[in-house]
Enzyme design. Structure first.
Site, PDB file in Angstrom:
ATOM      1  CE  LYS A 221      -9.047  10.264 -11.651  1.00 43.54           C
ATOM      2  NZ  LYS A 221      -8.003   9.501 -12.360  1.00 43.54           N
ATOM      3  CD  GLU A 297       1.067  20.609 -18.908  1.00 43.11           C
ATOM      4  OE1 GLU A 297       0.637  20.668 -20.081  1.00 43.11           O
ATOM      5  OE2 GLU A 297       1.687  19.648 -18.446  1.00 43.11           O
ATOM      6  CB  CYS A 331       0.977  18.278 -23.323  1.00 37.81           C
ATOM      7  SG  CYS A 331       2.134  18.461 -21.974  1.00 37.81           S
TER       8      CYS A 331
HETATM    9  P1  ADP Z   1      -6.556  11.843 -21.492  1.00 37.51           P
HETATM   10  O1  ADP Z   1      -7.522  12.099 -22.608  1.00 37.51           O
HETATM   11  O2  ADP Z   1      -5.151  12.105 -21.841  1.00 37.51           O
HETATM   12  O3  ADP Z   1      -6.784  10.578 -20.751  1.00 37.51           O
HETATM   13  P2  ADP Z   1      -7.927  13.260 -19.465  1.00 37.51           P
HETATM   14  O4  ADP Z   1      -7.997  14.724 -19.343  1.00 37.51           O
HETATM   15  O5  ADP Z   1      -9.174  12.513 -19.781  1.00 37.51           O
HETATM   16  O6  ADP Z   1      -6.789  13.012 -20.497  1.00 37.51           O
HETATM   17  O7  ADP Z   1      -7.312  12.606 -18.160  1.00 37.51           O
HETATM   18  C1  ADP Z   1      -6.352  13.195 -17.321  1.00 37.51           C
HETATM   19  C2  ADP Z   1      -6.759  12.943 -15.881  1.00 37.51           C
HETATM   20  O8  ADP Z   1      -8.016  13.561 -15.659  1.00 37.51           O
HETATM   21  C3  ADP Z   1      -6.934  11.473 -15.525  1.00 37.51           C
HETATM   22  O9  ADP Z   1      -6.497  11.259 -14.204  1.00 37.51           O
HETATM   23  C4  ADP Z   1      -8.432  11.291 -15.634  1.00 37.51           C
HETATM   24  O10 ADP Z   1      -8.945  10.231 -14.848  1.00 37.51           O
HETATM   25  C5  ADP Z   1      -8.934  12.620 -15.098  1.00 37.51           C
HETATM   26  N1  ADP Z   1     -10.299  12.973 -15.525  1.00 37.51           N
HETATM   27  C6  ADP Z   1     -10.970  12.550 -16.622  1.00 37.51           C
HETATM   28  N2  ADP Z   1     -12.228  13.067 -16.647  1.00 37.51           N
HETATM   29  C7  ADP Z   1     -12.333  13.860 -15.538  1.00 37.51           C
HETATM   30  C8  ADP Z   1     -13.375  14.677 -14.997  1.00 37.51           C
HETATM   31  N3  ADP Z   1     -14.555  14.792 -15.588  1.00 37.51           N
HETATM   32  N4  ADP Z   1     -13.122  15.348 -13.854  1.00 37.51           N
HETATM   33  C9  ADP Z   1     -11.924  15.273 -13.247  1.00 37.51           C
HETATM   34  N5  ADP Z   1     -10.918  14.496 -13.697  1.00 37.51           N
HETATM   35  C10 ADP Z   1     -11.100  13.795 -14.830  1.00 37.51           C
END
Ligand code: ADP
Length: 533
Positions: A221, A297, A331
């Site tokens: 993803k 990470e 990060c």
């Molecule tokens: P940022 O705040 O840097 O966007 P995120 O942790 O929200 O970091 O996003 C990193 C990845 O995790 C992206 O691919 C995002 O779509 C995905 N993501 C965000 N929310 C969820 C969730 N609840 N479960 C799984 N993946 C998620």
């Protein structure tokens, strides 16, 4: 057995389905194949597939959804991409499971998997300029960074793990009397890989290379803000000759695609890079679903410590790189600089002059040092932190505002320095993820170690000194997964990378990550041991 009625319905649907449409399971719902789009990127026509990649074909989303991918330099849409949802994840997991069990992959010679990764790396080299252009328009990166760091970092990772293909072995032992025991390193199964928007291409390579070389299959993803390089890579995966279903990619949003991966009962492992908040959600999802293996990470708030004997010009150059790399969207950025009181004023003056030279602007202009931040939400978050720094009494030494380079609607930010920053201020404690650095003064080694380790995070840290005994003593005491001496922000695919404390679980890169993609099976052979009475 299927009823006559359902067989008839299936037959009828097959007859009426237009060319190019393919079946999803035996349902009457189907997904059509998706096409490629040509995007003109700074005068270069680059073709990119826009579909969900399952079983080596690009499909439209089952629900018929798409989403716009934005150019952070203008805030305008570049292209519409198919948006995956839960049902698309379902199809991708099924493809990955079938491929995992398929002889062609399950019993493949490891050297063959290495060859595929090497082939993928050479296809990337062939299409280098297209891939870099896509990464630049999608993320806001400069050519200098994308071509010297992101691209070679991705190709290097693939080649490095290709070399590991036939070197992952187990152990053997005659140490237990009456037995001979050995271990096998077996692939875990279907790996759900969730990557962020700050290094989309590099994270794609980090997440596929060790997984595939050890014989797993992948459901990837990409981040909703930056799916383009992953889409292009899928095209090359197919061309390289990976068997269908070994690598699948579902572009879409975290709450739908990400969550479906994290909660899926038939995904065996998740590797995630992103925020600590989302990392917690993923770990919880594992606990309440099938206890899939999880590596994370996550965020950081890394200290960068300057002792008075350090070479000041070297420190200034590395500390500027420590924050300016990827415009602070890293990060492991060096966001907390602790400078010894004897050289504090000199450092602040030289560092400010260096940061003031950073040219913010169009990321396609070769003279630009800093392009736009990746998205509006991130820019707004940075501005909120700057406001909080001001409210809490820190001094703005440089910047602090949206950059005038953003008059075309992009998300440009001035490089920003705060001084007089106290340990309990939000800008000293929380990850900002932008070109904002907080500087503070210290007087003793013990004091600075306490300050440096006073964080929930533990991703990276640096110390600048000519005294190597002190360097070793201090790095030993720093609670961080990566530490640097007289440098900052250098990470290599052959060296383990990951976090202490709330910065993560497990390690990526190097040999260390191979543990995360293999199960170790112990086999005992009876060599004369008698059954207990
Ligand atoms: P940022 O705040 O840097 O966007 P995120 O942790 O929200 O970091 O996003 C990193 C990845 O995790 C992206 O691919 C995002 O779509 C995905 N993501 C965000 N929310 C969820 C969730 N609840 N479960 C799984 N993946 C998620």
């Amino acid at each position: 057995m299927a009823s006559l009625k359902s067989l008839a319905r299936l037959k009828q649907a097959t007859i009426i389905s237009p060319a190019g449409f393919s079946w999803r399971f035996s349902h009457v719902r189907f997904a059509s194949t998706a096409s490629s789009k040509v995007i003109n990127i700074a005068g270069r026509d680059v073709s990119v597939p826009t579909g969900i990649f399952i079983n080596n074909e690009f499909r439209k989303s089952i629900g018929g959804n798409t989403f716009a991918v934005e150019n952070p330099a203008t805030g305008k849409s570049i292209v519409e991409v198919e948006e995956g949802r839960e049902e698309d994840v379902e199809a991708a997991v099924k493809a990955a499971r079938d491929a995992f069990q398929n002889e062609e992959w399950a019993n493949s010679d490891p050297a063959y998997r290495g060859e595929l990764l090497n082939k993928l790396a050479s296809l990337m080299e062939r299409d280098k300029e297209d891939i870099i252009a896509l990464e630049m328009i999608d993320t806001g990166k400069t050519y200098r960074q994308a071509s010297t760091l992101d691209f070679p970092g991705s190709v290097g990772t693939l080649k490095y793990y290709a070399g590991w293909a036939d070197k992952v072995t187990g152990m053997s032992s005659f140490n237990v009397p009456g037995t001979f025991a050995y271990t096998r390193r077996e692939p875990i199964g279907v790996c759900g890989q969730i990557i962020p928007w700050n290094f989309p291409l590099m994270m794609f390579s980090w997440k596929i290379a060790p997984a595939l070389v050890t014989g797993n299959t992948v459901v990837m993803k990409s981040a909703e803000a930056t799916p383009l390089s992953a889409l292009k890579m899928c095209e090359l995966i197919k061309e390289a000759g990976f068997p269908a279903g070994v690598l699948n990619h579902v572009p879409g949003f975290g709450k739908t695609v990400g969550s479906a991966i994290a909660n899926h009962m038939d995904i065996d492992k998740v590797a995630f890079t992103g925020s600590t908040t989302t990392g917690r959600t993923i770990l919880k999802a594992s606990a309440t679903s099938n206890l899939k293996k999880v590596t994370l990470e996550l965020g950081g708030k890394s200290p960068n410590i300057v002792f008075p004997d350090a070479d000041i010009d070297n420190v200034v150059a590395w500390s500027a790189w420590g924050i300016n790399l990827n415009f602070g969207q890293t990060c492991h950025a060096g966001t907390r600089i602790y400078v010894h009181e004897d050289i504090y004023d000199t450092f602040v003056q030289k560092f400010t002059a260096r940061m003031a030279e950073i040219k913010v602007g169009d990321n396609f202009d070769p003279t630009t040092d800093q392009g736009p931040q990746n998205n509006k939400m991130q820019l707004d978050k940075i501005l909120e932190y700057i406001e909080s720094g001001k409210q809490e009494g820190a001094t703005i030494q440089l910047g602090g505002k949206v950059s005038t380079a953003g008059t075309k609607g992009g998300y440009y930010m001035e490089p920003t320095i705060f001084t007089d920053v106290k340990p309990d201020m939000k800008i000293m404690k929380e990850e900002i993820f932008g070109p904002v650095v907080a500087i503070s003064k210290f007087s003793t080694e013990a004091e600075v170690l306490k300050l440096a380790n006073d964080s929930n995070y533990g991703l990276a840290a640096a110390v600048h000194t000519k005294d190597y005994e002190r360097a070793v003593r201090v790095t030993n005491a720093l609670q961080a997964g990566t530490t640097w001496v007289n440098m900052y922000n250098f990470v290599h695919w052959s060296i383990p990378f990951g976090g202490y404390k709330e910065s993560g679980l497990g390690r990526e890169c190097g040999e260390a990550v191979l543990e995360n993609y293999t199960e170790t099976k112990a086999v005992y052979l009876n060599m004369g041991k008698e059954a207990p009475q």
